[in-house]
Design a protein around this motif. Sequence first.
Motif, mmCIF file in Angstrom:
data_model
loop_
_atom_site.group_PDB
_atom_site.id
_atom_site.type_symbol
_atom_site.label_atom_id
_atom_site.label_comp_id
_atom_site.label_asym_id
_atom_site.label_seq_id
_atom_site.Cartn_x
_atom_site.Cartn_y
_atom_site.Cartn_z
ATOM 1 N N ILE A 219 5.259 -5.576 -2.749
ATOM 2 C CA ILE A 219 4.358 -6.230 -3.697
ATOM 3 C C ILE A 219 2.995 -5.562 -3.603
ATOM 4 N N LEU A 220 2.484 -5.035 -4.717
ATOM 5 C CA LEU A 220 1.185 -4.374 -4.730
ATOM 6 C C LEU A 220 0.144 -5.263 -5.402
ATOM 7 N N SER A 221 -0.964 -5.466 -4.742
ATOM 8 C CA SER A 221 -2.061 -6.219 -5.349
ATOM 9 C C SER A 221 -2.750 -5.334 -6.383
ATOM 10 N N GLN A 222 -3.429 -5.947 -7.334
ATOM 11 C CA GLN A 222 -4.136 -5.193 -8.359
ATOM 12 C C GLN A 222 -5.203 -4.302 -7.733
ATOM 13 N N HIS A 223 -5.855 -4.811 -6.702
ATOM 14 C CA HIS A 223 -6.943 -4.086 -6.050
ATOM 15 C C HIS A 223 -6.459 -2.787 -5.406
ATOM 16 N N MET B 151 -3.320 -1.316 -5.980
ATOM 17 C CA MET B 151 -2.210 -0.702 -6.703
ATOM 18 C C MET B 151 -2.382 0.806 -6.875
ATOM 19 N N LYS B 152 -3.510 1.240 -7.382
ATOM 20 C CA LYS B 152 -3.734 2.644 -7.702
ATOM 21 C C LYS B 152 -3.613 3.532 -6.463
ATOM 22 N N ALA B 153 -4.293 3.141 -5.396
ATOM 23 C CA ALA B 153 -4.273 3.947 -4.179
ATOM 24 C C ALA B 153 -2.870 4.038 -3.586
ATOM 25 N N THR B 154 -2.143 2.924 -3.619
ATOM 26 C CA THR B 154 -0.797 2.920 -3.056
ATOM 27 C C THR B 154 0.140 3.796 -3.860
ATOM 28 N N LEU B 155 0.140 3.614 -5.170
ATOM 29 C CA LEU B 155 1.036 4.399 -6.014
ATOM 30 C C LEU B 155 0.710 5.883 -5.954
ATOM 31 N N GLU B 156 -0.583 6.223 -5.915
ATOM 32 C CA GLU B 156 -0.956 7.639 -5.888
ATOM 33 C C GLU B 156 -0.613 8.300 -4.558
ATOM 34 N N SER B 157 -0.404 7.511 -3.512
ATOM 35 C CA SER B 157 0.018 8.106 -2.249
ATOM 36 C C SER B 157 1.474 8.556 -2.324
ATOM 37 N N PHE B 158 2.214 8.014 -3.295
ATOM 38 C CA PHE B 158 3.606 8.390 -3.499
ATOM 39 C C PHE B 158 3.803 9.252 -4.742
ATOM 40 N N ILE B 159 2.942 9.070 -5.741
ATOM 41 C CA ILE B 159 3.113 9.725 -7.033
ATOM 42 C C ILE B 159 1.810 10.414 -7.418
ATOM 43 N N GLN C 186 -1.994 7.799 4.084
ATOM 44 C CA GLN C 186 -1.461 6.471 4.299
ATOM 45 C C GLN C 186 -1.566 5.641 3.025
ATOM 46 N N ALA C 187 -0.463 4.935 2.713
ATOM 47 C CA ALA C 187 -0.465 4.052 1.559
ATOM 48 C C ALA C 187 -1.172 2.755 1.918
ATOM 49 N N SER C 188 -1.642 2.043 0.895
ATOM 50 C CA SER C 188 -2.396 0.831 1.185
ATOM 51 C C SER C 188 -2.027 -0.285 0.244
ATOM 52 N N GLY C 189 -2.331 -1.522 0.686
ATOM 53 C CA GLY C 189 -2.313 -2.676 -0.181
ATOM 54 C C GLY C 189 -0.960 -3.199 -0.591
ATOM 55 N N ALA C 190 0.091 -3.034 0.195
ATOM 56 C CA ALA C 190 1.393 -3.543 -0.189
ATOM 57 C C ALA C 190 1.887 -4.565 0.804
#
Length: 407
Positions: free
Chosen positions: A261-265, A267-275, A389-393
Amino acid sequence: MSDSGSEHSRHNVAAGYRFPHGQLGHLTPDEEEALTNFKALCVEKGLYEPSNHDDALLLRFLRARRFHIQDAFTQFKETEEWRVENEIDTLYKTIDLEQYDEARRLYPQWTGRRDRNGVPVYVFEVKHLNSKAMSAYEKSTVKTHAKVNGDAKTPQRLLRLFALYENLTRFVMPLCTALTDREYPLTPITQSNNIVDISGVSLKMFWNLRSHMQDASTLATAHYPETLGCIFIIGAPSFFPTVWGWIKRWFDPITTSKIFILSQHDMKATLESFIDPANLPKKYGGELDFEFGQMPVLDPAMKNVLNWEGSYKDFPHGPIYWTDKGDHIEATAVGSVGDQERREIVCTVKTSMTDSLSNEEVNDDTLKSATVTSSELSAESDLAPNGVQASGAVPASHLEPVSLSRH
């Protein structure tokens, strides 16, 4: 979110994303032995056909059953029987193009892009499965136009969905496998990563969809195992723990461990760590012009290796499958318009013939070309694919169900 909370979330996402562990060329000695014995068992029982069953496919069943050979064989056998009973191959090759596209517009869609490991990225906006759309879909699926009879045990409304799964395994995955601009170029791509957007979905809508989603999820888990890399859930409402109480029962623990589950805050940083941002839709903080419902937007790497046939300059609507021709693969567009079946060669792509390689051969090439040693990989096991490192999930497995009476 506090720094300590973000740190915990980063670890959870990275731990759930284990590519390429368990993939061809990245097996432990015990896993490799299990693959050898599993294939031998399938051959002994008359279920193995080299033209249809490569090592990468067999590994999906082994990973789904934690490399327990007998359990994997039982699932593989049941899947082969299910495919014959429902004539899945004929369904995919003869399904009506309009009906196929009707299903494609509702369910998870390939963006035409890949993540940092070369895994295809799908987007699913659940709000489009509203009561009006589902009512129209249910009526139209009373009869799916394809030259199949189907097994009475499988609901007609699910047949088109399985045509979409066939598109994933027979078109998208082979194309992504053929592209070698990735860290492990000889490792077959056998999974997809999904951004599931549940913003704007009410509790009532979830409740109305629960039977359909349960049937679809149960059959997909049984017959298309380990085709899921990760699911990133976006826009989760406050009542989502209630919904998760139902949903988690439809999946095995391996699958639920891949849902975040990704929070709106964050989301961008987490997804960009993978994509890479260039491959992430603008709606989720990236740079890609992609809207749910449209055809895939192919990235430049794909366009540079596709050799189009005839007047084709892009992939047409409808089902497509690849055929191995030795030094290249050939894409054939299929499906039907009325009583007329389509059989058109669309393009070819030169390949490195990964399907014909054994785990040892893929592993040897990986070891020779790798720029990261096994010790470095171990040290970076808590990092996302690009080493950031991914964040916010929050892992969905940590959610507890909430009584419906509270809402």
